[in-house]
Design a protein around this motif. Structure first.
Motif, PDB file in Angstrom:
ATOM      1  N   ASN A 201      37.485 -20.764  13.566  1.00 47.58           N
ATOM      2  CA  ASN A 201      38.373 -21.679  14.269  1.00 47.58           C
ATOM      3  C   ASN A 201      37.929 -23.124  14.082  1.00 47.58           C
ATOM      4  O   ASN A 201      36.759 -23.414  13.818  1.00 47.58           O
ATOM      5  N   GLY A 202      38.876 -24.028  14.243  1.00 47.73           N
ATOM      6  CA  GLY A 202      38.604 -25.458  14.281  1.00 47.73           C
ATOM      7  C   GLY A 202      39.512 -26.088  15.316  1.00 47.73           C
ATOM      8  O   GLY A 202      40.363 -25.410  15.908  1.00 47.73           O
ATOM      9  N   PHE A 203      39.364 -27.378  15.531  1.00 47.35           N
ATOM     10  CA  PHE A 203      40.193 -28.039  16.536  1.00 47.35           C
ATOM     11  C   PHE A 203      41.667 -28.053  16.141  1.00 47.35           C
ATOM     12  O   PHE A 203      42.529 -28.232  16.991  1.00 47.35           O
ATOM     13  N   SER A 204      41.980 -27.892  14.838  1.00 44.79           N
ATOM     14  CA  SER A 204      43.384 -27.874  14.401  1.00 44.79           C
ATOM     15  C   SER A 204      43.708 -26.603  13.626  1.00 44.79           C
ATOM     16  O   SER A 204      44.640 -26.587  12.823  1.00 44.79           O
ATOM     17  N   HIS A 205      42.949 -25.544  13.846  1.00 49.24           N
ATOM     18  CA  HIS A 205      43.171 -24.305  13.110  1.00 49.24           C
ATOM     19  C   HIS A 205      42.741 -23.115  13.966  1.00 49.24           C
ATOM     20  O   HIS A 205      41.651 -23.126  14.558  1.00 49.24           O
ATOM     21  N   VAL A 206      43.592 -22.089  14.001  1.00 50.56           N
ATOM     22  CA  VAL A 206      43.265 -20.849  14.702  1.00 50.56           C
ATOM     23  C   VAL A 206      43.071 -19.754  13.657  1.00 50.56           C
ATOM     24  O   VAL A 206      44.006 -19.414  12.931  1.00 50.56           O
TER      25      VAL A 206
ATOM     26  N   PRO B  53      29.216 -28.709   8.256  1.00 51.17           N
ATOM     27  CA  PRO B  53      30.281 -29.559   8.788  1.00 51.17           C
ATOM     28  C   PRO B  53      30.305 -29.578  10.311  1.00 51.17           C
ATOM     29  O   PRO B  53      29.811 -28.662  10.977  1.00 51.17           O
ATOM     30  N   ASN B  54      30.899 -30.620  10.842  1.00 52.66           N
ATOM     31  CA  ASN B  54      31.074 -30.753  12.273  1.00 52.66           C
ATOM     32  C   ASN B  54      31.800 -29.539  12.835  1.00 52.66           C
ATOM     33  O   ASN B  54      32.692 -28.982  12.189  1.00 52.66           O
ATOM     34  N   PHE B  55      31.449 -29.133  14.051  1.00 55.90           N
ATOM     35  CA  PHE B  55      32.026 -27.930  14.651  1.00 55.90           C
ATOM     36  C   PHE B  55      33.529 -28.038  14.859  1.00 55.90           C
ATOM     37  O   PHE B  55      34.208 -27.032  15.055  1.00 55.90           O
ATOM     38  N   ARG B  56      34.080 -29.239  14.801  1.00 56.48           N
ATOM     39  CA  ARG B  56      35.522 -29.399  14.964  1.00 56.48           C
ATOM     40  C   ARG B  56      36.295 -28.866  13.755  1.00 56.48           C
ATOM     41  O   ARG B  56      37.482 -28.599  13.851  1.00 56.48           O
TER      42      ARG B  56
END
Length: 298
Positions: A118-123, A163-166
């Protein structure tokens, strides 16, 4: 009140989205694939066409990104969007492929990058798979068991920094010693395992298919860096970018097998690492403000 307005806007956006439900294609993968994070899959399909139609639209979906070649020519560079029409559904692309077809045998090759987290703009759907469908009178090209698919082991994870956790994306190491040279061309002689059907459209985990609401990325071709300088030790290149841009690096490398080239932009302290003696056109785009840095390590 703002929360209600935001919810209504989101519902309205979903209602106006173009949802395709009449799919004949199936989600396909390979038996070896465990849908781990940073998984790369290579697909091939050979089809015979008696007469090339004036138009043929391919509908393509994956979690998360893909690159498409037909008869060795790149058709799509980094297709696909991060999942997001809803937490449960997936975007698909519509691509005109008739100009790339020829009478007789045609080779379709697809490289898929599954983020797998997951990311802040991806599930994350949790399923690395491809959906491909192109249908016209007398032509039916759909993803099914007749395709071939393999895990592309040359693409690997790197060590820290990460990479950043976001971000859902991972760093990428490409080990050219494991490269499948020419796998995306008609003359490829090695064989991939047969694909496996792993899901049907409209069901979890990939859900409904919604047409992407924005155009595909545009490839402007190779450009020269405005300036390139060497480090004092001669083992690092600093390539100035023309502006704050998204780009994919291209370089020709002559080096002993097992050496590592580390690439990173000035706005990110991680990097994509590669082990190779090869010509590289790295598919993933990078974000850079001023420069790209490349250094070699034994």
């Amino acid at each position: 009140m703002k929360k209600y307005l935001l919810l209504l806007a989101f519902i309205g956006m979903l209602a106006s989205a173009e949802v395709k439900t009449d799919w004949k294609a199936r989600w396909i993968s390979t038996e070896r694939c465990q849908s781990a994070s940073n998984t790369w899959l290579a697909y091939r399909k050979t089809v015979s066409i008696d007469e090339v139609p004036t138009a043929l639209t391919a509908h393509i979906a994956t979690d998360s990104k893909y690159w498409l070649w037909i008869n060795g020519r790149m058709v799509v560079s980094e297709g696909g969007l991060k999942r997001g029409p809803s937490p449960y559904d997936t975007y698909y692309d519509s691509v005109e492929i008739a100009p790339y077809l020829v009478p007789g045998e045609n080779t379709i090759a697809v490289l898929v990058w599954h983020f797998g987290k997951n990311g802040f703009s991806h599930v994350n759907s949790g399923l690395a798979a491809l959906l491909f469908e192109a249908i016209a009178p007398g032509i039916e090209i759909v993803s099914d068991k007749s395709w071939n698919c393999t895990v592309y082991d040359a693409y690997q994870n790197t060590e820290a920094p990460l990479p950043n956790f976001r971000l859902a994306e991972s760093n990428i190491r490409f080990d050219a010693r494991l490269a499948q040279e020419g796998w995306n061309t008609p003359g490829f002689t090695n064989t991939f395992p047969g694909a496996e059907v792993v899901s049907v459209v409209g069901k979890a985990p990939l859900g409904k298919l919604v047409k992407r609401p924005i155009p595909l990325l545009k490839d402007y071709g190779l450009k020269e860096y405005p300036a390139v300088r060497h480090s004092a030790g001669g083992d690092t290149l600093f390539c100035r970018l023309p502006y704050n841009c998204r780009f994919t690096p291209y370089l020709k490398v002559e080096a002993p097998a097992g050496h590592t080239i580390r690439m990173q932009t000035d706005n990110y302290q991680g990097g994509q690492r590669k082990q190779c003696t090869c010509r590289i056109h790295h598919p993933r785009w990078h974000a850079g403000v001023r420069k790209l840095r490349l250094d070699e390590r034994a």
